[in-house]
Motif scaffolding. Structure first.
Motif, PDB file in Angstrom:
ATOM      1  N   HIS A 254       0.837  -1.191   0.000  1.00  0.00           N
ATOM      2  CA  HIS A 254       0.000   0.000   0.000  1.00  0.00           C
ATOM      3  C   HIS A 254       0.878   1.249   0.000  1.00  0.00           C
ATOM      4  CE1 HIS A 254      -3.084   2.913   1.022  1.00  0.00           C
ATOM      5  NE2 HIS A 254      -3.999   1.971   0.821  1.00  0.00           N
ATOM      6  N   PRO A 255       0.586   2.220  -0.869  1.00  0.00           N
ATOM      7  CA  PRO A 255       1.477   3.386  -0.985  1.00  0.00           C
ATOM      8  C   PRO A 255       1.524   4.275   0.254  1.00  0.00           C
ATOM      9  CG  PRO A 255      -0.508   3.687  -2.310  1.00  0.00           C
ATOM     10  CD  PRO A 255      -0.513   2.263  -1.857  1.00  0.00           C
ATOM     11  N   ARG A 256       0.537   4.145   1.134  1.00  0.00           N
ATOM     12  CA  ARG A 256       0.524   5.004   2.325  1.00  0.00           C
ATOM     13  C   ARG A 256       1.103   4.301   3.548  1.00  0.00           C
ATOM     14  NH1 ARG A 256      -5.391   7.354   2.963  1.00  0.00           N
ATOM     15  NH2 ARG A 256      -4.339   8.603   4.572  1.00  0.00           N
ATOM     16  N   CYS A 276       1.722   4.992   9.121  1.00  0.00           N
ATOM     17  CA  CYS A 276       0.706   5.331   8.139  1.00  0.00           C
ATOM     18  C   CYS A 276       0.065   6.651   8.530  1.00  0.00           C
ATOM     19  CB  CYS A 276      -0.352   4.229   8.072  1.00  0.00           C
ATOM     20  SG  CYS A 276      -1.737   4.609   6.986  1.00  0.00           S
ATOM     21  N   ALA A 277       0.046   7.590   7.605  1.00  0.00           N
ATOM     22  CA  ALA A 277      -0.541   8.902   7.894  1.00  0.00           C
ATOM     23  C   ALA A 277      -2.033   8.804   8.185  1.00  0.00           C
ATOM     24  CB  ALA A 277      -0.285   9.853   6.730  1.00  0.00           C
ATOM     25  N   GLY A 278      -2.693   7.780   7.687  1.00  0.00           N
ATOM     26  CA  GLY A 278      -4.108   7.556   7.976  1.00  0.00           C
ATOM     27  C   GLY A 278      -4.302   6.415   8.949  1.00  0.00           C
ATOM     28  N   ARG A 279      -3.501   6.370   9.997  1.00  0.00           N
ATOM     29  CA  ARG A 279      -3.456   5.235  10.909  1.00  0.00           C
ATOM     30  C   ARG A 279      -4.818   4.831  11.444  1.00  0.00           C
ATOM     31  NH1 ARG A 279      -1.090   5.638  15.955  1.00  0.00           N
ATOM     32  NH2 ARG A 279      -2.497   7.350  16.438  1.00  0.00           N
ATOM     33  N   GLU A 326       1.191   8.079  13.886  1.00  0.00           N
ATOM     34  CA  GLU A 326       1.234   7.291  12.647  1.00  0.00           C
ATOM     35  C   GLU A 326       1.394   5.795  12.862  1.00  0.00           C
ATOM     36  OE1 GLU A 326       3.443  10.664   9.830  1.00  0.00           O
ATOM     37  OE2 GLU A 326       4.562   8.919  10.552  1.00  0.00           O
TER      38      GLU A 326
END
Length: 351
Positions: A254-256, A276-279, A326
């Motif tokens: 996954h790119p994130r 992950c910035a969208g943890r 994150e």
């Protein structure tokens, strides 16, 4: 394993000795030898190990003890328990381990009595660089090895680099008991003697208190016996953890999502912690698929409400705080099956 543990429990019960007996003596010898050191001292928990290490080194009110703020507050609790003052140092962005580049200026800024350095997530901290900074200043180095049983670098295992190594045997650890437990390891016979006294009220002779700061903190016979069963399997369990971590690194696309860097013998993969910035959204996605995950750890020590004034000089720790927002731990334990690992990978990639 269940049958062996059952037989072990029956043996201890039949033996009639439950505290400071032959099982603890045997485990202490075996664990010290495993760590490549002369002494191991069993105590009631890893948290007690940290506190007793500080007390055995003579640290208390007025002493400044440096540690990181991202390792779950255990070191801070021990520092405050002995009346010392914590100072926090930032960590490396890629690993979350103590950053020597941040430690140097902190040590140079004022007198520091000791450093508690965690081998976080199972990976050895950069001990050569850390010791090179601490030894000239006579800063005692305490290793927090609670997540790094068996990790080794250049022929030395976790716990064998500093003055003393502190271990937890909480059931989820790489070497876990069936309850709480801990130990300290050292090559210093005088330090080991103080630790043995402090774990039992500070006694020299029975009922004669010779050292202040002692407590009742003993690894009981049952847990010591269970740990003796597990110790010969530890290296195999660690190999399985590394294999799971390697599968995650190879499969997660996954790119994130940013995986932790590859590790060798110096990483026993206690936790597999990605960034992950969208943890929070990723965690919710995994939970919806029935996949457990956790944050180790969500609130840095210097941001804990109960300790807001513990280190008045803490300011901000930018890397520590960024990582806290994150990080996410994926399942990583020896019993995890290959198809379960594949399911976790598929779920993360499908997010």
């Amino acid at each position: 394993m269940a049958e062996v543990l059952d037989a072990t429990a029956r043996r201890v019960i039949a033996g009639g000795w439950y505290v400071l007996g032959p099982e603890l003596d045997g485990f202490e010898r075996e664990f010290a030898a495993y760590c490549g050191l002369a002494h191991a001292v069993g105590v009631a928990s890893g948290s007690d190990a940290l506190e007793l290490a500080l007390r055995a080194l003579g640290l208390g009110p007025g002493a400044v003890v440096v540690t990181v703020a991202n390792a779950g507050f255990y070191a801070t609790a021990a520092i405050l328990a002995v009346g010392a003052t914590p100072r926090y140092v930032d960590v490396a962005a890629e690993t979350g381990l103590l950053d020597p580049a941040a430690l140097g200026p902190l040590l140079a800024a004022g007198p520091v009595a000791a450093l508690i350095v965690p081998h976080l997530y199972g990976r050895l901290a950069p001990m050569a660089e850390i010791l090179a900074l601490c030894r000239p200043r006579r800063v005692a180095v305490i290793e927090d090895c609670a997540q790094a049983h068996g990790a080794q670098r250049d022929g030395r295992r976790a716990g064998a680099f500093g003055a003393v190594g502190c271990f937890s045997f909480y059931p989820t650890k790489n070497l876990g008991a069936l309850g709480d437990g801990g130990a300290l390891v050292t090559d210093d016979p005088a330090l080991a003697g103080r630790l043995r006294a402090l774990r039992q009220y500070g006694w020299g002779d029975k009922y004669h208190v010779e050292l202040p700061g002692g407590r009742n903190s003993r690894l009981d016979e049952m847990q010591a016996a269970f740990l003796r069963v597990g110790l010969p399997a530890l290296d195999g369990w660690n190999r399985r953890r590394r294999a799971i971590a390697d599968r995650y690194r190879a499969g997660l696309r996954h790119p994130r999502v940013v995986c932790p860097p590859p590790g060798g013998a110096d990483d026993v993969a206690h936790l597999f912690v990605l960034r992950c910035a969208g943890r929070d959204a990723l965690a919710a996605h995994l939970a919806a698929r029935g996949i457990g995950c956790a944050v180790h750890y969500p609130v840095p020590d210097h941001r804990q409400p109960g300790w807001r004034d513990a280190d008045a000089g803490a300011g901000t720790l930018p890397v520590t705080e960024r990582r806290a927002a994150e990080i996410l731990s994926l399942p990583c334990y020896p019993e995890l099956e290959d198809d379960e690992v594949a399911a976790v990978i598929d779920a993360v990639n499908a997010w």
